[in-house]
Design a protein around this motif. Structure first.
Motif, short mmCIF file in Angstrom:
data_model
loop_
_atom_site.label_atom_id
_atom_site.label_comp_id
_atom_site.label_asym_id
_atom_site.label_seq_id
_atom_site.Cartn_x
_atom_site.Cartn_y
_atom_site.Cartn_z
N LYS A 1 101.71 52.05 67.95
CA LYS A 1 101.89 50.91 67.22
C LYS A 1 101.32 51.24 65.52
CE LYS A 1 103.95 47.80 69.62
NZ LYS A 1 105.29 47.40 69.50
N ALA A 2 100.27 51.69 65.42
CA ALA A 2 99.93 52.13 64.12
C ALA A 2 100.74 53.13 63.43
CB ALA A 2 98.48 52.77 64.23
N ALA A 3 101.37 53.92 64.24
CA ALA A 3 102.25 54.79 63.61
C ALA A 3 103.53 54.17 63.17
CB ALA A 3 102.79 55.86 64.45
N GLY A 4 103.96 53.10 63.97
CA GLY A 4 105.22 52.29 63.54
C GLY A 4 104.98 51.53 62.53
N ALA A 5 103.72 50.89 62.09
CA ALA A 5 103.40 50.09 61.06
C ALA A 5 103.35 50.92 59.68
CB ALA A 5 102.02 49.63 61.39
N VAL A 6 102.78 52.16 59.96
CA VAL A 6 102.66 53.00 58.69
C VAL A 6 104.09 53.35 58.32
CG1 VAL A 6 102.03 55.35 57.67
CG2 VAL A 6 100.27 53.86 59.15
N LEU A 7 104.94 53.72 59.14
CA LEU A 7 106.23 54.15 59.08
C LEU A 7 106.87 53.09 58.02
CD1 LEU A 7 108.13 56.54 59.85
CD2 LEU A 7 109.29 54.90 61.52
N THR A 8 106.67 51.58 58.67
CA THR A 8 107.32 50.60 57.98
C THR A 8 106.86 50.30 56.42
OG1 THR A 8 107.36 49.49 60.24
CG2 THR A 8 107.80 47.92 58.38
N ARG A 9 105.59 50.58 56.46
CA ARG A 9 104.95 50.33 55.03
C ARG A 9 105.61 51.36 54.07
NH1 ARG A 9 100.22 49.02 57.97
NH2 ARG A 9 99.38 51.19 57.39
N THR B 1 113.27 44.39 51.95
CA THR B 1 111.80 44.17 52.38
C THR B 1 111.62 44.91 53.68
OG1 THR B 1 112.19 42.12 53.44
CG2 THR B 1 111.78 42.15 50.96
N ALA B 2 110.27 45.42 53.95
CA ALA B 2 110.19 46.01 55.34
C ALA B 2 108.53 45.41 55.61
CB ALA B 2 109.90 47.48 55.33
N ASN B 3 108.23 44.82 56.50
CA ASN B 3 106.95 44.15 56.82
C ASN B 3 106.64 44.33 58.26
OD1 ASN B 3 106.03 42.62 54.25
ND2 ASN B 3 108.17 41.84 54.62
N VAL B 4 105.23 44.04 58.55
CA VAL B 4 105.01 44.20 60.01
C VAL B 4 104.17 42.95 60.37
CG1 VAL B 4 103.00 45.31 61.62
CG2 VAL B 4 104.25 46.73 59.68
N VAL B 5 104.33 42.53 61.77
CA VAL B 5 103.84 41.22 62.30
C VAL B 5 102.98 42.06 63.55
CG1 VAL B 5 104.01 39.12 63.80
CG2 VAL B 5 105.67 39.63 61.60
N ALA B 6 101.62 41.77 63.44
CA ALA B 6 100.72 42.44 64.40
C ALA B 6 100.28 41.17 65.19
CB ALA B 6 99.66 42.97 63.64
N PRO B 7 100.48 40.97 66.33
CA PRO B 7 100.11 39.93 67.01
C PRO B 7 98.65 40.43 67.86
CG PRO B 7 102.35 40.24 67.68
CD PRO B 7 101.89 41.23 66.82
#
Length: 241
Positions: free
Chosen positions: A149-157, A169-175
């Protein structure tokens, strides 16, 4: 956005969060296509498609079907991920289990590679990746899932940085822990233990629901000025990130 409403593709649409996102985007006027391994119908979608995100040909065919039927995809929400195998210490992770988790990152990259070029041509687009608070809050037995999940978030940023000039725009939602009141189920012993621990960390009286996560997704889809951000939907659990 088109007068008929933007075309939104939700991957992982049959999970609790995916279903909530489909409903919320449809309520906001989007024409939502639900993408999942099973292809099951989801309330609010205009079409449901079956697709294994690990199969690039199948993914390309699915997106081509969406484009030919509804038009270019303006909103991509990725709530898909391989089932987490929780309860295994990092030192005990097998290569297979780790590879299975990281396949979710490869699928996210494949979705972006297929859809973002079309957004560039439109001069607009929204990408939202559903990660998890575990990527910034280590808990025993969740290392493989959290790393993916961290890797996917970094990719998105990085996507946000690269595609901003094109109006994307590209963003992350982290439940954090999410409890679905509509589908109560008995948690595993590991999940139950983590739930008890997390209950002591949140400031609100209850854990967030899938609808709460969907609200955060819709905020990011609606805003042209939010990009490269992570919204933590944790019920007030402090996150140091």
């Amino acid at each position: 956005m088109t007068p008929a409403g933007p075309v939104a593709l939700v991957a992982g649409a049959t999970g609790p969060i995916g279903r909530a996102v489909v409903r919320a985007l449809a309520s906001d006027g989007a024409r939502v296509v639900a993408l999942s391994r099973s292809g099951d119908q989801v309330r609010g979608c205009v079409q449901a498609l079956a697709c294994d995100l690990g199969d690039r040909t199948a993914l390309d065919d699915a997106v081509s079907t969406v484009e030919s039927t509804w038009g270019p995809v303006e909103v991509l929400v990725n709530a898909a991920h391989p089932p987490p195998e929780l309860g295994t210490a990092v030192a005990d992770l097998s290569a297979r289990v780790l590879a299975d988790q990281l396949a979710g990152v490869a699928a996210h990259a494949a979705l972006c590679a297929r859809i973002v070029p079309g957004m560039r041509l439109l001069g607009r687009g929204r990408v939202v990746y559903v990660a998890g608070a575990s990527m910034a809050r280590p808990l025993p037995g969740g290392g493989g899932y959290a790393a993916a999940k961290a890797a996917g978030a970094v990719l998105t940023r990085h996507l946000a940085l690269e595609e901003g000039p094109a109006g994307i725009t590209a963003n992350v939602v982290a439940p954090g822990r999410v409890v679905d009141p509509a589908s109560p189920r008995e948690p595993s012993a590991h999940a139950a233990a983590l739930g008890q621990e997390l209950a002591q960390r949140i400031t609100l009286p209850t854990f967030p629901s899938p609808d709460d996560v969907a609200c955060a997704v819709c905020l990011l889809v609606a805003s042209p000025a939010l990009t490269g951000q992570t919204i933590w939907v944790t019920g007030g659990e402090p996150i140091a990130a």
